[in-house]
Design an enzyme around this catalytic site. Structure first.
Site, PDB file in Angstrom:
ATOM      1  N   SER A 263       0.661  -0.313  -2.565  1.00 36.23           N
ATOM      2  CA  SER A 263       1.831  -0.743  -3.358  1.00 36.23           C
ATOM      3  C   SER A 263       2.399  -2.038  -2.796  1.00 36.23           C
ATOM      4  O   SER A 263       2.186  -2.353  -1.630  1.00 36.23           O
ATOM      5  CB  SER A 263       2.915   0.346  -3.315  1.00 36.23           C
ATOM      6  OG  SER A 263       2.432   1.534  -3.914  1.00 36.23           O
TER       7      SER A 263
ATOM      8  N   ASP B  63      -3.846  -1.795   1.192  1.00 32.38           N
ATOM      9  CA  ASP B  63      -2.400  -1.839   1.018  1.00 32.38           C
ATOM     10  C   ASP B  63      -1.826  -2.994   1.827  1.00 32.38           C
ATOM     11  O   ASP B  63      -2.472  -3.524   2.742  1.00 32.38           O
ATOM     12  CB  ASP B  63      -1.785  -0.502   1.486  1.00 32.38           C
ATOM     13  CG  ASP B  63      -0.412  -0.252   0.861  1.00 32.38           C
ATOM     14  OD1 ASP B  63       0.099   0.878   1.003  1.00 32.38           O
ATOM     15  OD2 ASP B  63       0.149  -1.189   0.245  1.00 32.38           O
TER      16      ASP B  63
ATOM     17  N   ASP C  90       4.648  -5.007   5.870  1.00 39.30           N
ATOM     18  CA  ASP C  90       5.785  -5.901   6.077  1.00 39.30           C
ATOM     19  C   ASP C  90       5.692  -6.615   7.422  1.00 39.30           C
ATOM     20  O   ASP C  90       6.140  -7.755   7.551  1.00 39.30           O
ATOM     21  CB  ASP C  90       7.095  -5.091   6.000  1.00 39.30           C
ATOM     22  CG  ASP C  90       7.249  -4.463   4.631  1.00 39.30           C
ATOM     23  OD1 ASP C  90       7.388  -5.203   3.647  1.00 39.30           O
ATOM     24  OD2 ASP C  90       7.143  -3.224   4.533  1.00 39.30           O
TER      25      ASP C  90
ATOM     26  N   GLY D 175       6.910  -0.092   3.935  1.00 39.61           N
ATOM     27  CA  GLY D 175       8.019   0.554   3.243  1.00 39.61           C
ATOM     28  C   GLY D 175       9.030  -0.402   2.652  1.00 39.61           C
ATOM     29  O   GLY D 175      10.012   0.009   2.054  1.00 39.61           O
TER      30      GLY D 175
ATOM     31  N   GLU E 286       2.360   6.117   0.516  1.00 37.26           N
ATOM     32  CA  GLU E 286       1.432   5.167   1.140  1.00 37.26           C
ATOM     33  C   GLU E 286       0.831   5.749   2.404  1.00 37.26           C
ATOM     34  O   GLU E 286      -0.359   5.623   2.673  1.00 37.26           O
ATOM     35  CB  GLU E 286       2.162   3.860   1.472  1.00 37.26           C
ATOM     36  CG  GLU E 286       2.460   3.012   0.244  1.00 37.26           C
ATOM     37  CD  GLU E 286       3.208   1.754   0.593  1.00 37.26           C
ATOM     38  OE1 GLU E 286       4.211   1.853   1.321  1.00 37.26           O
ATOM     39  OE2 GLU E 286       2.799   0.673   0.153  1.00 37.26           O
TER      40      GLU E 286
HETATM   41  O1  LIG Z   1       4.912  -0.980   2.204  1.00 34.67           O
HETATM   42  C1  LIG Z   1       4.986  -1.494   1.095  1.00 34.67           C
HETATM   43  C2  LIG Z   1       5.703  -0.871  -0.036  1.00 34.67           C
HETATM   44  O2  LIG Z   1       6.408   0.265   0.339  1.00 34.67           O
HETATM   45  C3  LIG Z   1       4.320  -2.817   0.830  1.00 34.67           C
HETATM   46  O3  LIG Z   1       2.918  -2.683   1.011  1.00 34.67           O
HETATM   47  C4  LIG Z   1       4.879  -3.823   1.810  1.00 34.67           C
HETATM   48  O4  LIG Z   1       6.285  -3.869   1.596  1.00 34.67           O
HETATM   49  C5  LIG Z   1       4.267  -5.229   1.635  1.00 34.67           C
HETATM   50  O5  LIG Z   1       4.577  -5.667   0.348  1.00 34.67           O
HETATM   51  P1  LIG Z   1       4.143  -7.147  -0.098  1.00 34.67           P
HETATM   52  O6  LIG Z   1       2.636  -7.145  -0.174  1.00 34.67           O
HETATM   53  O7  LIG Z   1       4.793  -7.301  -1.437  1.00 34.67           O
HETATM   54  O8  LIG Z   1       4.665  -8.102   0.936  1.00 34.67           O
END
Ligand SMILES: O=C(CO)[C@H](O)[C@H](O)COP(=O)(O)O
Length: 233
Positions: free
Chosen positions: A35, A91, A94, A105, A113
């Site tokens: 996600s 996935d 952050d 998250g 996840e």
């Molecule tokens: O853990 C997550 C969602 O709960 C995302 O994988 C994480 O926030 C990274 O998101 P992005 O690829 O938009 O930077």
């Protein structure tokens, strides 16, 4: 060390990482759909291969949003009852620290996840270079909690040295996760020992899950200006 990227450059780098992750998918695989914006780019590429080239895979999604996106391309969605283990999950993250210790998250999907990533033979992280850190914690650690326990958990988190903040939507209402829980975004600790922090969080009554993903990722595809760097634990 993390490097700041412009919005357009960051988007280009995320796409690079997603394209590299697509190469890991083989026909017949059961995959986990991550996600967030980077995982979404990978799901779209994967979906195009399913829709346009007849790639035969099945998938379990880590969020309602990712499941909806996968279905829109015709990706067959399965369940853990039918497919108890996954071949590959891709996935985002952050923060990515040495040893592929992650904070996840930011998008509020950490519970499913972690379930999907933990059920995967290989969990691959896709990110741009700005996510790399030496120590976890500059990004507030998301902690998913049962709503009625929030005051108790917040107090324990403060005793641990965190400053917990209930995540809200743009209209100020409390953000509610896909599983109906709250998220506390916890700032204030730059972690020398994430495993010790994770153990304390795991012991807190009312905490459903937290965003420390330790010892789960096997590979990180980090897109930087010079290309995609592969990092292993
Ligand atoms: O853990 C997550 C969602 O709960 C995302 O994988 C994480 O926030 C990274 O998101 P992005 O690829 O938009 O930077």
């Amino acid at each position: 060390m993390a490097m700041e990227n412009t919005g357009g450059e960051q988007a280009r780098l995320k796409q690079l990482a997603a394209e590299r992750a697509l190469e890991l998918v083989e026909p017949g695989m059961t995959v986990g759909l991550g996600s967030g914006s980077t995982a979404t780019l990978w799901i779209k590429l994967l979906g195009e291969k399913v829709r346009d080239q007849g790639l035969k895979i099945r998938a379990i999604a880590s969020s309602d949003d990712s499941e909806k996106l996968g279905r829109s391309y015709g990706i067959p969605i399965t369940t853990f009852e039918e497919s108890p283990s996954l071949d590959l999950t891709v996935d985002g993250a952050d923060e990515v620290a040495p040893g592929l210790a992650l904070i996840k998250g930011g998008g509020g999907k950490l519970l499913r996840e972690k379930i999907v990533a933990s059920a995967s033979r290989i969990f691959v992280v896709v990110a741009d270079g700005s996510k790399q850190v030496e120590k976890l914690g500059k990004f507030p650690l998301p902690v998913e909690v049962i709503q009625m326990a929030e005051p108790l958990v917040s107090r324990e988190l403060r005793e641990l040295g965190f400053t917990p903040k209930i995540r809200t939507n743009q209209d100020g209402s409390k953000y509610i996760t896909d599983e109906g829980n709250l998220i506390l975004d916890c700032s204030g600790i730059l972690m020398d020992d994430p495993a010790a922090i994770a153990a304390k969080l795991d012991a807190m009554v009312g905490v459903v899950e937290h965003g420390l993903f330790l010892g789960i990722a096997k590979l990180a595809l980090i897109a930087q200006v010079g290309g995609v760097v592969e990092r292993t634990r």
